[in-house]
Write a protein that holds these residues in place. Structure first.
Motif, PDB file in Angstrom:
ATOM      1  N   GLU A  39      12.472  28.529  37.301  1.00 35.26           N
ATOM      2  CA  GLU A  39      12.890  29.867  37.726  1.00 35.26           C
ATOM      3  C   GLU A  39      14.404  29.978  37.888  1.00 35.26           C
ATOM      4  O   GLU A  39      14.929  31.063  38.131  1.00 35.26           O
ATOM      5  N   GLY A  40      15.138  28.865  37.739  1.00 33.87           N
ATOM      6  CA  GLY A  40      16.594  28.887  37.850  1.00 33.87           C
ATOM      7  C   GLY A  40      17.056  29.132  39.273  1.00 33.87           C
ATOM      8  O   GLY A  40      16.310  28.926  40.238  1.00 33.87           O
ATOM      9  N   ALA A  41      18.289  29.600  39.431  1.00 34.31           N
ATOM     10  CA  ALA A  41      18.862  29.853  40.747  1.00 34.31           C
ATOM     11  C   ALA A  41      19.971  30.894  40.634  1.00 34.31           C
ATOM     12  O   ALA A  41      20.633  30.996  39.606  1.00 34.31           O
ATOM     13  N   THR A  42      20.174  31.644  41.701  1.00 35.41           N
ATOM     14  CA  THR A  42      21.266  32.613  41.752  1.00 35.41           C
ATOM     15  C   THR A  42      22.489  31.952  42.379  1.00 35.41           C
ATOM     16  O   THR A  42      22.385  30.903  43.022  1.00 35.41           O
ATOM     17  N   VAL A  43      23.622  32.590  42.214  1.00 41.56           N
ATOM     18  CA  VAL A  43      24.852  32.090  42.826  1.00 41.56           C
ATOM     19  C   VAL A  43      24.689  32.069  44.343  1.00 41.56           C
ATOM     20  O   VAL A  43      25.117  31.115  45.005  1.00 41.56           O
ATOM     21  N   ALA A  44      24.045  33.091  44.897  1.00 38.53           N
ATOM     22  CA  ALA A  44      23.850  33.151  46.349  1.00 38.53           C
ATOM     23  C   ALA A  44      22.986  31.995  46.846  1.00 38.53           C
ATOM     24  O   ALA A  44      23.261  31.412  47.901  1.00 38.53           O
ATOM     25  N   GLN A  45      21.936  31.639  46.102  1.00 37.88           N
ATOM     26  CA  GLN A  45      21.076  30.527  46.507  1.00 37.88           C
ATOM     27  C   GLN A  45      21.841  29.206  46.485  1.00 37.88           C
ATOM     28  O   GLN A  45      21.713  28.387  47.395  1.00 37.88           O
ATOM     29  N   ILE A  46      22.646  29.012  45.450  1.00 32.02           N
ATOM     30  CA  ILE A  46      23.416  27.773  45.341  1.00 32.02           C
ATOM     31  C   ILE A  46      24.492  27.708  46.422  1.00 32.02           C
ATOM     32  O   ILE A  46      24.710  26.669  47.036  1.00 32.02           O
ATOM     33  N   VAL A  72      25.249  26.275  31.036  1.00 35.65           N
ATOM     34  CA  VAL A  72      24.473  27.070  31.987  1.00 35.65           C
ATOM     35  C   VAL A  72      24.240  28.433  31.359  1.00 35.65           C
ATOM     36  O   VAL A  72      25.192  29.108  30.966  1.00 35.65           O
ATOM     37  N   GLU A  73      22.975  28.825  31.225  1.00 35.77           N
ATOM     38  CA  GLU A  73      22.642  30.088  30.583  1.00 35.77           C
ATOM     39  C   GLU A  73      22.144  31.098  31.600  1.00 35.77           C
ATOM     40  O   GLU A  73      21.703  30.737  32.687  1.00 35.77           O
ATOM     41  N   VAL A  74      22.226  32.359  31.214  1.00 34.11           N
ATOM     42  CA  VAL A  74      21.717  33.444  32.053  1.00 34.11           C
ATOM     43  C   VAL A  74      20.245  33.614  31.747  1.00 34.11           C
ATOM     44  O   VAL A  74      19.860  33.881  30.607  1.00 34.11           O
ATOM     45  N   LEU A  75      19.414  33.446  32.756  1.00 41.00           N
ATOM     46  CA  LEU A  75      17.971  33.604  32.601  1.00 41.00           C
ATOM     47  C   LEU A  75      17.571  35.058  32.785  1.00 41.00           C
ATOM     48  O   LEU A  75      16.757  35.591  32.047  1.00 41.00           O
ATOM     49  N   GLU A  76      18.186  35.703  33.776  1.00 41.13           N
ATOM     50  CA  GLU A  76      17.836  37.090  34.085  1.00 41.13           C
ATOM     51  C   GLU A  76      19.013  37.750  34.791  1.00 41.13           C
ATOM     52  O   GLU A  76      19.675  37.142  35.619  1.00 41.13           O
ATOM     53  N   ARG A  77      19.274  38.996  34.450  1.00 47.55           N
ATOM     54  CA  ARG A  77      20.321  39.767  35.097  1.00 47.55           C
ATOM     55  C   ARG A  77      19.671  41.005  35.716  1.00 47.55           C
ATOM     56  O   ARG A  77      19.076  41.801  35.005  1.00 47.55           O
ATOM     57  N   VAL A  78      19.808  41.161  37.015  1.00 49.43           N
ATOM     58  CA  VAL A  78      19.209  42.296  37.718  1.00 49.43           C
ATOM     59  C   VAL A  78      20.331  43.158  38.267  1.00 49.43           C
ATOM     60  O   VAL A  78      21.160  42.687  39.041  1.00 49.43           O
ATOM     61  N   ARG A  79      20.369  44.407  37.844  1.00 47.77           N
ATOM     62  CA  ARG A  79      21.398  45.339  38.293  1.00 47.77           C
ATOM     63  C   ARG A  79      20.769  46.377  39.204  1.00 47.77           C
ATOM     64  O   ARG A  79      19.795  47.023  38.844  1.00 47.77           O
ATOM     65  N   LYS A  89      26.059  46.678  44.245  1.00 45.96           N
ATOM     66  CA  LYS A  89      25.558  46.149  45.519  1.00 45.96           C
ATOM     67  C   LYS A  89      24.115  45.711  45.333  1.00 45.96           C
ATOM     68  O   LYS A  89      23.281  46.474  44.889  1.00 45.96           O
ATOM     69  N   GLY A  90      23.831  44.470  45.646  1.00 38.32           N
ATOM     70  CA  GLY A  90      22.471  43.967  45.519  1.00 38.32           C
ATOM     71  C   GLY A  90      22.151  43.422  44.136  1.00 38.32           C
ATOM     72  O   GLY A  90      21.062  42.937  43.908  1.00 38.32           O
ATOM     73  N   SER A  91      23.069  43.494  43.203  1.00 34.51           N
ATOM     74  CA  SER A  91      22.839  42.945  41.873  1.00 34.51           C
ATOM     75  C   SER A  91      22.964  41.424  41.917  1.00 34.51           C
ATOM     76  O   SER A  91      23.682  40.878  42.745  1.00 34.51           O
ATOM     77  N   TYR A  92      22.248  40.775  41.030  1.00 29.96           N
ATOM     78  CA  TYR A  92      22.342  39.321  40.973  1.00 29.96           C
ATOM     79  C   TYR A  92      21.980  38.837  39.571  1.00 29.96           C
ATOM     80  O   TYR A  92      21.368  39.558  38.786  1.00 29.96           O
ATOM     81  N   THR A  93      22.377  37.624  39.273  1.00 37.68           N
ATOM     82  CA  THR A  93      22.079  36.987  38.002  1.00 37.68           C
ATOM     83  C   THR A  93      21.434  35.646  38.285  1.00 37.68           C
ATOM     84  O   THR A  93      21.871  34.911  39.173  1.00 37.68           O
TER      85      THR A  93
END
Length: 101
Positions: A39-46, A72-79, A89-93
């Motif tokens: 499932e990868g990880a977001t910058v905030a999680q890391i 490092v690849e982008v798995l999902e981008r949520v805007r 605000k609230g967006s993450y990759t």
């Protein structure tokens, strides 16, 4: 006096010989473990796991590619854009380590 000198490690004489390979339990290993998850990880999680700032995490990604050849690849981008168009605000990759091949 000789017994005292033997007990205190000298900067010229390492107390323990270094082994080859990365050290265990480092922040870098923690980041790589998070990025290897399906499932990868977001910058905030890391950032939360390591205590690093967000820009440090993204810089670490660049260093992985430059120094170690790990992509490092982008798995999902949520805007997230609200009704008032407040921007990202609230967006993450979600990132993960790219599969070889």
């Amino acid at each position: 006096m000789d017994a005292l000198r033997a007990a205190v490690p000298s900067p010229r004489r390492p107390a323990q010989a270094r082994t080859t390979g990365p050290r265990q339990g480092t922040k870098q290993q923690a980041v790589l473990a998070l990025l290897r998850r399906p499932e990868g990880a977001t910058v905030a999680q890391i950032a939360e796991a390591t205590g690093w700032a967000n820009h440090t995490v993204r810089g670490f990604f660049a260093g992985l590619k430059k120094r170690h050849g790990i992509v490092v690849e982008v798995l999902e981008r949520v805007r997230q854009v609200g009704p008032n168009k407040q921007g990202a605000k609230g967006s993450y990759t979600v990132y993960r380590i790219a599969e070889a091949g």
